[in-house]
Motif scaffolding. Structure first.
Motif, PDB file in Angstrom:
ATOM      1  N   ARG A   1      -8.986  12.064 -24.888  1.00  0.00           N
ATOM      2  CA  ARG A   1      -9.693  12.619 -26.059  1.00  0.00           C
ATOM      3  C   ARG A   1      -9.102  13.943 -26.485  1.00  0.00           C
ATOM      4  NH1 ARG A   1     -14.621  10.731 -23.469  1.00  0.00           N
ATOM      5  NH2 ARG A   1     -14.779  12.773 -22.522  1.00  0.00           N
ATOM      6  N   VAL A   2      -8.711  14.796 -25.529  1.00  0.00           N
ATOM      7  CA  VAL A   2      -8.124  16.093 -25.841  1.00  0.00           C
ATOM      8  C   VAL A   2      -6.802  15.905 -26.563  1.00  0.00           C
ATOM      9  CG1 VAL A   2      -7.068  18.146 -24.820  1.00  0.00           C
ATOM     10  CG2 VAL A   2      -9.284  17.361 -24.011  1.00  0.00           C
ATOM     11  N   VAL A   3      -5.963  15.015 -26.074  1.00  0.00           N
ATOM     12  CA  VAL A   3      -4.671  14.751 -26.706  1.00  0.00           C
ATOM     13  C   VAL A   3      -4.881  14.203 -28.105  1.00  0.00           C
ATOM     14  CG1 VAL A   3      -2.616  13.264 -26.619  1.00  0.00           C
ATOM     15  CG2 VAL A   3      -3.397  14.411 -24.556  1.00  0.00           C
ATOM     16  N   GLU A   4      -5.862  13.331 -28.289  1.00  0.00           N
ATOM     17  CA  GLU A   4      -6.158  12.745 -29.582  1.00  0.00           C
ATOM     18  C   GLU A   4      -6.592  13.795 -30.589  1.00  0.00           C
ATOM     19  OE1 GLU A   4      -9.707   9.957 -30.749  1.00  0.00           O
ATOM     20  OE2 GLU A   4      -8.222   8.819 -29.601  1.00  0.00           O
ATOM     21  N   HIS A   5      -7.395  14.771 -30.150  1.00  0.00           N
ATOM     22  CA  HIS A   5      -7.877  15.817 -31.049  1.00  0.00           C
ATOM     23  C   HIS A   5      -6.800  16.846 -31.382  1.00  0.00           C
ATOM     24  CE1 HIS A   5     -11.992  14.513 -31.237  1.00  0.00           C
ATOM     25  NE2 HIS A   5     -12.039  14.414 -29.909  1.00  0.00           N
ATOM     26  N   ASP A   6      -5.829  17.009 -30.499  1.00  0.00           N
ATOM     27  CA  ASP A   6      -4.765  17.986 -30.739  1.00  0.00           C
ATOM     28  C   ASP A   6      -3.810  17.524 -31.840  1.00  0.00           C
ATOM     29  OD1 ASP A   6      -5.774  19.660 -28.844  1.00  0.00           O
ATOM     30  OD2 ASP A   6      -4.323  19.138 -27.278  1.00  0.00           O
TER      31      ASP A   6
ATOM     32  N   GLN B   1      -6.563   3.852 -25.103  1.00  0.00           N
ATOM     33  CA  GLN B   1      -7.684   3.500 -25.967  1.00  0.00           C
ATOM     34  C   GLN B   1      -9.008   3.572 -25.222  1.00  0.00           C
ATOM     35  OE1 GLN B   1      -6.631  -0.306 -27.653  1.00  0.00           O
ATOM     36  NE2 GLN B   1      -5.575   0.686 -29.355  1.00  0.00           N
ATOM     37  N   HIS B   2      -9.035   3.042 -24.004  1.00  0.00           N
ATOM     38  CA  HIS B   2     -10.217   3.198 -23.173  1.00  0.00           C
ATOM     39  C   HIS B   2      -9.861   2.996 -21.700  1.00  0.00           C
ATOM     40  CE1 HIS B   2     -10.366  -1.152 -24.027  1.00  0.00           C
ATOM     41  NE2 HIS B   2     -10.921  -1.268 -22.843  1.00  0.00           N
ATOM     42  N   VAL B   3     -10.748   3.482 -20.841  1.00  0.00           N
ATOM     43  CA  VAL B   3     -10.537   3.445 -19.396  1.00  0.00           C
ATOM     44  C   VAL B   3     -11.797   2.857 -18.760  1.00  0.00           C
ATOM     45  CG1 VAL B   3      -9.926   4.812 -17.368  1.00  0.00           C
ATOM     46  CG2 VAL B   3      -9.217   5.593 -19.623  1.00  0.00           C
TER      47      VAL B   3
ATOM     48  N   GLN C   1     -11.672  11.606 -15.844  1.00  0.00           N
ATOM     49  CA  GLN C   1     -10.585  12.555 -16.087  1.00  0.00           C
ATOM     50  C   GLN C   1      -9.607  12.011 -17.130  1.00  0.00           C
ATOM     51  OE1 GLN C   1      -8.019  13.192 -12.694  1.00  0.00           O
ATOM     52  NE2 GLN C   1      -6.889  14.843 -13.691  1.00  0.00           N
ATOM     53  N   ILE C   2      -9.208  10.760 -16.991  1.00  0.00           N
ATOM     54  CA  ILE C   2      -8.264  10.165 -17.947  1.00  0.00           C
ATOM     55  C   ILE C   2      -8.900  10.076 -19.330  1.00  0.00           C
ATOM     56  CG2 ILE C   2      -6.997   8.059 -18.556  1.00  0.00           C
ATOM     57  CD1 ILE C   2      -6.603   7.634 -15.500  1.00  0.00           C
ATOM     58  N   SER C   3     -10.158   9.686 -19.380  1.00  0.00           N
ATOM     59  CA  SER C   3     -10.855   9.591 -20.660  1.00  0.00           C
ATOM     60  C   SER C   3     -10.920  10.948 -21.350  1.00  0.00           C
ATOM     61  CB  SER C   3     -12.261   9.043 -20.429  1.00  0.00           C
ATOM     62  OG  SER C   3     -12.972   9.005 -21.628  1.00  0.00           O
ATOM     63  N   LYS C   4     -11.246  11.967 -20.589  1.00  0.00           N
ATOM     64  CA  LYS C   4     -11.324  13.332 -21.140  1.00  0.00           C
ATOM     65  C   LYS C   4      -9.959  13.796 -21.639  1.00  0.00           C
ATOM     66  CE  LYS C   4     -12.979  17.915 -19.853  1.00  0.00           C
ATOM     67  NZ  LYS C   4     -13.552  18.729 -18.771  1.00  0.00           N
TER      68      LYS C   4
ATOM     69  N   TRP D   1       0.825  -1.206   0.000  1.00  0.00           N
ATOM     70  CA  TRP D   1       0.000   0.000   0.000  1.00  0.00           C
ATOM     71  C   TRP D   1       0.864   1.262   0.000  1.00  0.00           C
ATOM     72  CZ3 TRP D   1      -0.763   3.906   3.682  1.00  0.00           C
ATOM     73  CH2 TRP D   1      -1.816   4.767   3.406  1.00  0.00           C
ATOM     74  N   ARG D   2       1.942   1.239   0.767  1.00  0.00           N
ATOM     75  CA  ARG D   2       2.829   2.419   0.811  1.00  0.00           C
ATOM     76  C   ARG D   2       3.494   2.694  -0.527  1.00  0.00           C
ATOM     77  NH1 ARG D   2       5.850   1.101   6.298  1.00  0.00           N
ATOM     78  NH2 ARG D   2       4.242   1.766   7.749  1.00  0.00           N
ATOM     79  N   ARG D   3       3.778   1.670  -1.289  1.00  0.00           N
ATOM     80  CA  ARG D   3       4.475   1.828  -2.569  1.00  0.00           C
ATOM     81  C   ARG D   3       3.547   2.193  -3.718  1.00  0.00           C
ATOM     82  NH1 ARG D   3       9.580  -0.886  -2.104  1.00  0.00           N
ATOM     83  NH2 ARG D   3      10.360  -0.016  -0.164  1.00  0.00           N
ATOM     84  N   TRP D   4       2.260   1.857  -3.610  1.00  0.00           N
ATOM     85  CA  TRP D   4       1.329   2.141  -4.694  1.00  0.00           C
ATOM     86  C   TRP D   4       1.025   3.630  -4.734  1.00  0.00           C
ATOM     87  CZ3 TRP D   4      -0.800   1.161  -9.072  1.00  0.00           C
ATOM     88  CH2 TRP D   4      -0.881  -0.151  -9.544  1.00  0.00           C
ATOM     89  N   LYS D   5       1.433   4.275  -5.788  1.00  0.00           N
ATOM     90  CA  LYS D   5       1.186   5.711  -5.991  1.00  0.00           C
ATOM     91  C   LYS D   5       0.843   5.938  -7.457  1.00  0.00           C
ATOM     92  CE  LYS D   5       3.025   7.060  -1.955  1.00  0.00           C
ATOM     93  NZ  LYS D   5       2.214   7.451  -0.860  1.00  0.00           N
ATOM     94  N   TYR D   6       0.143   7.026  -7.714  1.00  0.00           N
ATOM     95  CA  TYR D   6      -0.176   7.373  -9.094  1.00  0.00           C
ATOM     96  C   TYR D   6      -0.388   8.877  -9.200  1.00  0.00           C
ATOM     97  CZ  TYR D   6      -5.031   7.995  -7.720  1.00  0.00           C
ATOM     98  OH  TYR D   6      -6.168   8.442  -7.124  1.00  0.00           O
ATOM     99  N   ASP D   7      -0.233   9.377 -10.400  1.00  0.00           N
ATOM    100  CA  ASP D   7      -0.535  10.772 -10.726  1.00  0.00           C
ATOM    101  C   ASP D   7      -1.070  10.822 -12.147  1.00  0.00           C
ATOM    102  OD1 ASP D   7      -0.120  12.556  -8.611  1.00  0.00           O
ATOM    103  OD2 ASP D   7       2.052  12.560  -8.895  1.00  0.00           O
ATOM    104  N   VAL D   8      -1.943  11.780 -12.393  1.00  0.00           N
ATOM    105  CA  VAL D   8      -2.489  11.987 -13.731  1.00  0.00           C
ATOM    106  C   VAL D   8      -2.100  13.385 -14.179  1.00  0.00           C
ATOM    107  CG1 VAL D   8      -4.581  12.120 -15.126  1.00  0.00           C
ATOM    108  CG2 VAL D   8      -4.428  10.447 -13.267  1.00  0.00           C
TER     109      VAL D   8
END
Length: 159
Positions: free
Chosen positions: A153-158, A104-106, A147-150, A72-79
């Motif tokens: 999509r933004v990166v894909e359209h850019d 591709q999908h979340v 949030q990740i899905s949005k 649990w202490r090692r599991w970290k993430y950022d978006v």
């Protein structure tokens, strides 16, 4: 070197992981008991049974008591706008960057045990792999998925 991700999993992940470990250790114990019964039938040395039970006890204490806390202490993430960073591992810590352009999908996933504790996992699928952020509060998992899905999509359209 980039700093460690800042978001943690739900503290309830510890309980889920401990229950899962206890179920696995119960299966392991049943196998050992079956071996002990067979060893009496075939008159194998008694010390083998004692060693197996001792080994089971040590593993049970480690995998139920200590391992989930370390995990649990090692599991970290950022978006971020352009990527998702995931860090996990106990003995070997792995840090993964998932580019938004590759997403591709979340999905959010929760089995019976996660559902019981109102938790869900977020899975991020790319063409090559599936990355998972486990044991988040259900609401947090839904927000993270959206949030990740949005952002994907933004990166894909850019481009």
């Amino acid at each position: 070197m980039r700093k460690e991700p800042s978001n943690s999993l739900s503290i309830k992940a510890l309980t889920v992981w401990r229950i899962t470990a206890a179920m696995n250790m119960a299966i392991f114990f049943a196998i050992i008991v079956a071996f002990i019964i067979v060893s009496f039938i075939f008159t194998l040395p008694f010390w083998i049974s004692v060693v197996l039970l001792f080994l089971w006890l040590v593993l049970a204490i480690f995998f139920i008591g200590f391992y989930p806390r370390i995990q649990w202490r090692r599991w970290k993430y950022d978006v971020f706008e352009s990527e998702v960073e995931i860090q996990h591992g106990v003995f070997f810590v792995k840090r993964t960057l998932v580019p938004m352009v590759r997403v591709q999908h979340v999905d959010t996933v929760h089995g019976p045990l996660l559902r019981r504790f109102k938790l869900a996992s977020v899975t991020i699928s790319t063409a090559a792999t599936i990355h998972e952020i486990p044991a988040l509060e259900e609401e947090e998992a839904d927000l993270l998925r959206d949030q990740i899905s949005k952002l994907a999509r933004v990166v894909e359209h850019d481009e």
